[in-house]
Design a protein around this motif. Structure first.
Motif, PDB file in Angstrom:
ATOM      1  N   GLY A   1      11.884  -2.315  -2.950  1.00  0.00           N
ATOM      2  CA  GLY A   1      11.241  -2.914  -1.786  1.00  0.00           C
ATOM      3  C   GLY A   1      11.508  -2.117  -0.520  1.00  0.00           C
ATOM      4  N   VAL A   2      10.765  -2.459   0.528  1.00  0.00           N
ATOM      5  CA  VAL A   2      10.913  -1.785   1.809  1.00  0.00           C
ATOM      6  C   VAL A   2      12.118  -2.350   2.523  1.00  0.00           C
ATOM      7  N   PRO A   3      13.101  -1.509   2.873  1.00  0.00           N
ATOM      8  CA  PRO A   3      14.323  -2.003   3.515  1.00  0.00           C
ATOM      9  C   PRO A   3      14.068  -2.480   4.937  1.00  0.00           C
TER      10      PRO A   3
ATOM     11  N   ALA B   1       4.942  -4.947  13.546  1.00  0.00           N
ATOM     12  CA  ALA B   1       5.867  -5.787  12.785  1.00  0.00           C
ATOM     13  C   ALA B   1       5.750  -5.605  11.275  1.00  0.00           C
ATOM     14  N   MET B   2       4.747  -4.878  10.819  1.00  0.00           N
ATOM     15  CA  MET B   2       4.548  -4.727   9.371  1.00  0.00           C
ATOM     16  C   MET B   2       5.648  -3.847   8.771  1.00  0.00           C
ATOM     17  N   PRO B   3       6.298  -4.285   7.703  1.00  0.00           N
ATOM     18  CA  PRO B   3       7.325  -3.460   7.050  1.00  0.00           C
ATOM     19  C   PRO B   3       6.754  -2.116   6.592  1.00  0.00           C
TER      20      PRO B   3
ATOM     21  N   LEU C   1       0.841  -1.191   0.000  1.00  0.00           N
ATOM     22  CA  LEU C   1       0.000   0.000   0.000  1.00  0.00           C
ATOM     23  C   LEU C   1       0.875   1.239   0.000  1.00  0.00           C
ATOM     24  N   VAL C   2       0.661   2.118  -0.955  1.00  0.00           N
ATOM     25  CA  VAL C   2       1.394   3.374  -1.052  1.00  0.00           C
ATOM     26  C   VAL C   2       0.394   4.504  -0.861  1.00  0.00           C
TER      27      VAL C   2
ATOM     28  N   ARG D   1      -4.029  -8.660   4.463  1.00  0.00           N
ATOM     29  CA  ARG D   1      -4.053  -8.271   3.052  1.00  0.00           C
ATOM     30  C   ARG D   1      -2.886  -7.358   2.666  1.00  0.00           C
ATOM     31  N   VAL D   2      -2.065  -6.983   3.634  1.00  0.00           N
ATOM     32  CA  VAL D   2      -1.017  -5.981   3.398  1.00  0.00           C
ATOM     33  C   VAL D   2       0.349  -6.573   3.717  1.00  0.00           C
ATOM     34  N   SER D   3       1.281  -6.445   2.770  1.00  0.00           N
ATOM     35  CA  SER D   3       2.652  -6.928   3.009  1.00  0.00           C
ATOM     36  C   SER D   3       3.576  -5.803   3.436  1.00  0.00           C
ATOM     37  N   ALA D   4       3.288  -4.564   3.025  1.00  0.00           N
ATOM     38  CA  ALA D   4       4.150  -3.431   3.376  1.00  0.00           C
ATOM     39  C   ALA D   4       3.390  -2.135   3.151  1.00  0.00           C
TER      40      ALA D   4
END
Length: 249
Positions: free
Chosen positions: A240-242, A188-190, A86-87, A106-109
């Motif tokens: 990607g999210v670091p 904990a979500m990136p 999600l941006v 539903r969200v990875s980052a």
């Protein structure tokens, strides 16, 4: 320009859901979306109720932050989208925070693009002290705020400013007055913050991310990096999210 080495998963197919900010719509991502899609990723840029092509929503001034969170959740569910990145741009940060809290599966980052990054119970008006006065003026004492001129948001390119003015539509004030409901982003979500250096309103937000050891990137842009620096922003998203303690200069 910011650059990082892509992680090992950078070549895997991602799904990006791009969430616009105040007075905008899905149209504002038209320079960025094709760059992500060209690398094989899936891109969604929905328009929130009451704005752009959805400006005739009969709820009008009753549309608030909760309305937008519910609508985006419904969009993800109807499209069967899971593990999305999600941006959220500007006000869109409020919406993605709410969605991440309600449906973390539903969200990875999360990527906050020069955006509000609220805790539960905080509104846009809480986070930017001068904003209530601006909205009161734009709404003329009512509940629908006319678009803010892009120049106020640091847009110093005439072509960009004209393009943004042409697409902007009025915004229900309630969206910015209503606090973030329910849980916020799981710890904990990136997450990553992208700050636009030519607009100062979110400097403290970026500093807070850094203080927490969360990754922060900077782009030499006005408030709308997806308009002025789409290629550089695409590079950041594709990398990607670091890791939590990694910063991006």
């Amino acid at each position: 320009m910011s650059s990082v080495d892509p992680p090992s998963l950078a070549d895997s197919r991602r799904t990006y859901v791009l969430v616009h900010g105040s007075w905008a719509g899905g149209w504002i991502w038209s320079r960025l979306g094709p760059l992500l899609e060209a690398t094989g990723h899936e891109v969604h840029a929905p328009t929130l109720p009451g704005l752009a092509e959805r400006g005739d929503d009969p709820r009008g001034a009753e549309i608030g932050l909760s309305t937008h969170i519910d609508d985006l959740l419904g969009y993800l569910e109807r499209a069967g989208l899971e593990r999305v990145t999600l941006v959220g741009h500007s006000y869109g940060g409020m919406v993605i925070a709410g969605v991440a809290g309600r449906a973390p599966e539903r969200v990875s980052a999360l990527v906050y693009l020069d955006a509000f990054a609220p805790e539960p119970g905080q509104s846009c008006f809480d986070l930017v002290p001068w904003l209530p006065d601006v909205f009161a003026e734009l709404a003329g004492g009512g509940e629908i705020a006319q678009p803010l001129d892009p120049a106020v948001l640091g847009v110093d390119d005439a072509a960009d400013a004209d393009w943004l003015r042409a697409g902007s539509t009025p915004m229900p004030v309630r969206t910015h007055r209503e606090p973030l409901p329910g849980p916020g982003r799981p710890e904990a979500m990136p997450v990553m913050y992208v700050r636009c250096l030519r607009f100062e309103a979110f400097a403290e937000t970026a500093a807070r991310f850094r203080a927490l050891g969360l990754p922060v990137a900077e782009l030499d842009s006005h408030h709308f990096a997806q308009v002025s620096r789409p290629a550089e922003l695409a590079d950041l998203l594709l990398a990607g999210v670091p890791a939590r303690t990694e910063s991006i200069a």
